[in-house]
Design a protein around this motif. Structure first.
Motif, mmCIF file in Angstrom:
data_model
loop_
_atom_site.group_PDB
_atom_site.id
_atom_site.type_symbol
_atom_site.label_atom_id
_atom_site.label_comp_id
_atom_site.label_asym_id
_atom_site.label_seq_id
_atom_site.Cartn_x
_atom_site.Cartn_y
_atom_site.Cartn_z
ATOM 1 N N UNK A 76 0.715 -1.151 -0.045
ATOM 2 C CA UNK A 76 -0.132 -0.050 0.064
ATOM 3 C C UNK A 76 0.926 1.370 -0.097
ATOM 4 N N UNK A 77 2.282 1.283 -0.137
ATOM 5 C CA UNK A 77 3.094 2.047 -0.178
ATOM 6 C C UNK A 77 4.206 1.892 -1.230
ATOM 7 N N UNK A 78 4.197 3.080 -2.102
ATOM 8 C CA UNK A 78 5.081 2.755 -3.280
ATOM 9 C C UNK A 78 6.038 4.070 -3.434
ATOM 10 N N UNK A 79 7.170 3.657 -4.008
ATOM 11 C CA UNK A 79 8.054 4.990 -4.454
ATOM 12 C C UNK A 79 8.342 4.541 -6.001
ATOM 13 N N UNK A 80 8.137 5.695 -6.617
ATOM 14 C CA UNK A 80 7.904 5.670 -8.154
ATOM 15 C C UNK A 80 9.316 6.161 -8.527
ATOM 16 N N UNK A 81 10.074 5.426 -9.305
ATOM 17 C CA UNK A 81 11.267 5.782 -10.039
ATOM 18 C C UNK A 81 11.252 6.088 -11.439
ATOM 19 N N UNK A 82 12.049 7.239 -11.810
ATOM 20 C CA UNK A 82 12.306 7.193 -13.303
ATOM 21 C C UNK A 82 13.651 6.269 -13.657
ATOM 22 N N UNK A 83 13.503 5.606 -14.680
ATOM 23 C CA UNK A 83 14.743 4.663 -15.243
ATOM 24 C C UNK A 83 15.836 5.350 -15.242
ATOM 25 N N UNK A 84 15.834 6.589 -15.798
ATOM 26 C CA UNK A 84 17.172 7.443 -16.175
ATOM 27 C C UNK A 84 17.767 7.919 -15.010
ATOM 28 N N UNK A 85 19.286 7.678 -14.784
ATOM 29 C CA UNK A 85 19.771 8.172 -13.971
ATOM 30 C C UNK A 85 21.115 8.892 -14.697
ATOM 31 N N UNK A 86 21.318 10.005 -14.322
ATOM 32 C CA UNK A 86 22.308 11.021 -14.999
ATOM 33 C C UNK A 86 23.438 11.282 -14.331
ATOM 34 N N UNK A 87 24.601 10.774 -14.751
ATOM 35 C CA UNK A 87 25.975 11.109 -14.103
ATOM 36 C C UNK A 87 26.687 12.164 -14.702
ATOM 37 N N UNK A 88 26.943 13.224 -14.211
ATOM 38 C CA UNK A 88 27.885 14.241 -14.817
ATOM 39 C C UNK A 88 29.014 14.332 -14.050
ATOM 40 N N UNK A 89 30.170 14.506 -14.796
ATOM 41 C CA UNK A 89 31.710 14.686 -14.077
ATOM 42 C C UNK A 89 32.303 15.906 -14.829
ATOM 43 N N UNK A 90 32.584 16.880 -13.808
ATOM 44 C CA UNK A 90 33.388 17.993 -14.447
ATOM 45 C C UNK A 90 34.370 18.635 -13.632
ATOM 46 N N UNK A 91 35.388 19.204 -13.978
ATOM 47 C CA UNK A 91 36.374 19.905 -13.235
ATOM 48 C C UNK A 91 36.349 21.237 -13.374
ATOM 49 N N UNK A 92 35.463 21.768 -14.170
ATOM 50 C CA UNK A 92 35.642 23.156 -14.681
ATOM 51 C C UNK A 92 35.455 24.227 -13.498
ATOM 52 N N UNK A 93 34.432 23.817 -12.591
ATOM 53 C CA UNK A 93 34.317 25.055 -11.267
ATOM 54 C C UNK A 93 35.403 24.748 -10.239
ATOM 55 N N UNK A 94 35.979 23.590 -10.316
ATOM 56 C CA UNK A 94 36.946 23.453 -9.220
ATOM 57 C C UNK A 94 38.511 23.299 -9.931
ATOM 58 N N UNK A 95 38.836 24.072 -11.206
ATOM 59 C CA UNK A 95 39.757 24.028 -11.697
ATOM 60 C C UNK A 95 41.081 24.491 -10.770
ATOM 61 N N UNK A 96 41.009 25.401 -10.036
ATOM 62 C CA UNK A 96 42.117 25.956 -9.435
ATOM 63 C C UNK A 96 42.485 25.059 -8.109
ATOM 64 N N UNK A 97 41.405 24.265 -7.920
ATOM 65 C CA UNK A 97 41.735 23.256 -6.563
ATOM 66 C C UNK A 97 42.131 21.743 -7.084
ATOM 67 N N UNK A 98 42.271 21.619 -8.280
ATOM 68 C CA UNK A 98 42.532 20.264 -8.959
ATOM 69 C C UNK A 98 41.458 19.331 -8.211
ATOM 70 N N UNK A 99 40.270 19.695 -8.239
ATOM 71 C CA UNK A 99 39.160 18.702 -7.654
ATOM 72 C C UNK A 99 38.097 18.522 -9.011
ATOM 73 N N UNK A 100 37.402 17.461 -8.697
ATOM 74 C CA UNK A 100 36.306 17.167 -9.701
ATOM 75 C C UNK A 100 34.919 16.917 -9.065
ATOM 76 N N UNK A 101 34.054 17.698 -9.669
ATOM 77 C CA UNK A 101 32.630 17.496 -9.190
ATOM 78 C C UNK A 101 31.993 16.591 -9.943
#
Length: 281
Positions: free
Chosen positions: A230-255
């Motif tokens: 009687x309790x449900x969680x509805x999930x869209x099948x698509x999961x998006x994974x984004x990897x970027x170093x642009x915003x953290x360029x000066x600290x050599x980190x990746x978001x």
């Protein structure tokens, strides 16, 4: 479940990682996904039928006409909302092909998404979160008194659900209340815990044979008695994974950002029981 990945020269985390890196850990970490039925869809919205009144049935003599009665139906329209997690890691860790290094990234994202999903599932409606249990009208309510001293209120919750034709398959409690319940003893002079154990999962406790799940997303002083069907969680099948170093360029980190879409459905509120402590005046 599809996966879209954008990268800025970052290797090591690939589209094939989406199952073990993000989706599977979220399903393990989220209490909501463990206590509810999970519906996965490709659609932007899902219509879940509600039976307000069943079609009638009765005994009839041989050869007599069967009286026709119609079920009274309704529906819930569920639109999965975006749930996202963001993790910042060093470039070396993001580019590492070692599964253990990638697991550290995935675990952090999984905890973030699972936590957000559980807070929404057990909480009240606060935009943009989907409506959670505390926002649902017509729930069953059981008063446990000033403190949890025995399991009578939980037996009442089970019986009230049975009156609605439902079976409680899980209890969910805040860690504070779970500890209080775990300390209850069978008798005053006994050291034997009142709660039972789950033979399939030795570390899991049970209340009257029903598994007890623990989540910080549950409000202290409340224990939810949940019938899975009687309790449900509805999930869209698509999961998006984004990897970027642009915003953290000066600290050599990746978001690293993971997003998924989910919402909750409670088609039979009266079958769900809220066991609550009496608030002091």
């Amino acid at each position: 479940m599809s996966l879209l990945t954008t990268t800025s020269g970052v290797s090591g985390i690939t589209p094939d990682d989406h199952g073990p890196l993000i989706v599977q850990p979220v399903e393990r970490e989220s209490v909501a996904l463990q206590v509810a039925s999970v519906i996965k869809t490709d659609s932007t919205k899902v219509h879940i039928p509600i039976v307000h009144t069943d079609a009638g049935a009765s005994f009839v003599a041989e050869g007599e006409e069967i009286a026709a009665t119609d079920a009274v139906m309704g529906e819930l329209e569920i639109v999965p909302a975006k749930c996202a997690g963001l993790s910042k890691v060093s470039s070396e860790l993001a580019e590492d092909s070692n599964p253990d290094a990638q697991k550290l990234v995935g675990d952090g994202l999984a905890r973030s998404i699972a936590g957000a999903l559980d807070r929404s599932f057990f909480g009240a409606l606060t935009y943009p979160d989907p409506a959670g249990l505390e926002a649902v009208k017509g729930l069953g309510k059981v008063d446990a008194g000033a403190s949890f001293t025995n399991l009578d209120a939980f037996q009442e919750a089970i019986n009230r659900a049975e009156n609605e034709g439902a079976t409680i398959t899980a209890f969910a409690a805040n860690p504070v209340d779970a500890l209080t319940l775990a300390k209850l003893k069978q008798t005053k002079d006994s050291n034997v815990p009142l709660l039972g154990s789950d033979p399939t999962t030795p570390t899991r406790r049970t209340i009257l044979g029903v598994p007890l799940y623990v989540s910080r997303a549950v409000t202290a002083g409340t224990v939810w008695a949940i019938p899975r069907d009687r309790v449900m969680v509805v999930m869209r099948r698509d999961v998006r994974l984004d990897v970027s170093r642009d915003a953290l360029f000066t600290s050599d980190q990746v978001a690293i950002k993971a997003t998924m879409r989910a919402a909750h459905a409670f088609p039979h509120p009266a079958a769900i029981q809220r066991v609550s402590l009496t608030k002091a005046a």
